[in-house]
Enzyme design. Sequence first.
Site, PDB file in Angstrom:
ATOM      1  N   GLY A 288      41.395  35.675  43.989  1.00 37.77           N
ATOM      2  CA  GLY A 288      42.088  35.894  45.246  1.00 37.77           C
ATOM      3  C   GLY A 288      43.371  35.095  45.358  1.00 37.77           C
ATOM      4  O   GLY A 288      44.014  34.750  44.370  1.00 37.77           O
TER       5      GLY A 288
ATOM      6  N   LEU B  73      38.431  43.520  43.394  1.00 34.22           N
ATOM      7  CA  LEU B  73      39.530  42.577  43.225  1.00 34.22           C
ATOM      8  C   LEU B  73      39.259  41.575  42.115  1.00 34.22           C
ATOM      9  O   LEU B  73      38.252  40.860  42.130  1.00 34.22           O
ATOM     10  CB  LEU B  73      39.783  41.833  44.540  1.00 34.22           C
ATOM     11  CG  LEU B  73      40.901  40.793  44.528  1.00 34.22           C
ATOM     12  CD1 LEU B  73      42.245  41.450  44.272  1.00 34.22           C
ATOM     13  CD2 LEU B  73      40.907  39.997  45.833  1.00 34.22           C
ATOM     14  N   ASP B  74      40.184  41.523  41.141  1.00 34.31           N
ATOM     15  CA  ASP B  74      40.167  40.533  40.053  1.00 34.31           C
ATOM     16  C   ASP B  74      38.887  40.568  39.222  1.00 34.31           C
ATOM     17  O   ASP B  74      38.491  39.557  38.641  1.00 34.31           O
ATOM     18  CB  ASP B  74      40.372  39.112  40.608  1.00 34.31           C
ATOM     19  CG  ASP B  74      41.744  38.927  41.235  1.00 34.31           C
ATOM     20  OD1 ASP B  74      42.671  39.632  40.823  1.00 34.31           O
ATOM     21  OD2 ASP B  74      41.874  38.083  42.142  1.00 34.31           O
ATOM     22  N   GLN B  75      38.262  41.727  39.125  1.00 35.78           N
ATOM     23  CA  GLN B  75      37.004  41.848  38.390  1.00 35.78           C
ATOM     24  C   GLN B  75      37.095  42.817  37.210  1.00 35.78           C
ATOM     25  O   GLN B  75      36.089  43.100  36.576  1.00 35.78           O
ATOM     26  CB  GLN B  75      35.882  42.299  39.336  1.00 35.78           C
ATOM     27  CG  GLN B  75      35.587  41.339  40.473  1.00 35.78           C
ATOM     28  CD  GLN B  75      35.128  39.982  39.973  1.00 35.78           C
ATOM     29  OE1 GLN B  75      34.234  39.879  39.150  1.00 35.78           O
ATOM     30  NE2 GLN B  75      35.754  38.928  40.476  1.00 35.78           N
TER      31      GLN B  75
END
Length: 286
Positions: free
Chosen positions: A203, A229-231
């Site tokens: 994040g 998100l960001d995965q």
Amino acid sequence: MTTANTARLLITCADRSGIVQAVSGFLYHQGANITALDQYATEAQGGTYFMRVEFEVNQLAARRESLSQSFADTVAGRYEMTWQLSAVSDIKKVGILVSKYDHAMLELLWRHARGLLPCEITHVVSNHEDLRDAVEGFGIPFTVIKVTKDTKAEAEAQIHEIMAGNDLLVLARYMQILSSDFVEKWPMKVINIHHSFLPAFVGADPYRQAYDKGVKLIGATAHYVTAELDQGPIIEQDVERVSHRYSVADLRELGEDVERNVLARAVRWHLEDRVIVHGNKTIVFD
């Protein structure tokens, strides 16, 4: 390898005996010369097998369709392969999204200008005006598309329209979260640079998070973008050692050097067909 007769095969299938012989034998009978071959199996027996093979074959452009069909009929079908055949002469088109931070974007533009990234950078889109002069100085079109909570869907539609026809989008510190609808239109075709060593500090403001945590290493992660998100599957990462003496600004300055190199490596590996996505992981033949 950059000749008009250079091609690459990427292969994924259940591991079993005879795969290497089948692929190399097929290429031999096609008059091809293997110039590079990398392979990996997840288990000694019964796992998943991955291969990247680069080869030269005469009159590739004229023979490409028949070569693909013959491989599908004689090898890929027999081993139930997921595969793709690409030619080095097929120069991929790349679009870049950026906000105000310029370091990652400029690294890509610099390498591209010097022939170090095998692609055509078609357009840079930003949600701010700040980087116009820097981008246009490289002779690349620059468009500002403002994004607000109320205009996000409209902005993404404009971005999609501008970037249509590209093979890859690169988020070079684009400080907007792409919607799942947008991401679904670009499956495993969007690479993001995240300014932390994921899965740590997901994040916003990861350097502040790292400072507050008192870390001794900071890093950066280049990954494919998914709806979460960001995965997305990680392509490349790197770290630098830091100490208690480093401020947030120090961490950010050092981290930006890591970011630019991690992103450039990940983009190049994608362009050179070195990455196979398998579930939420990647096999990278670097």
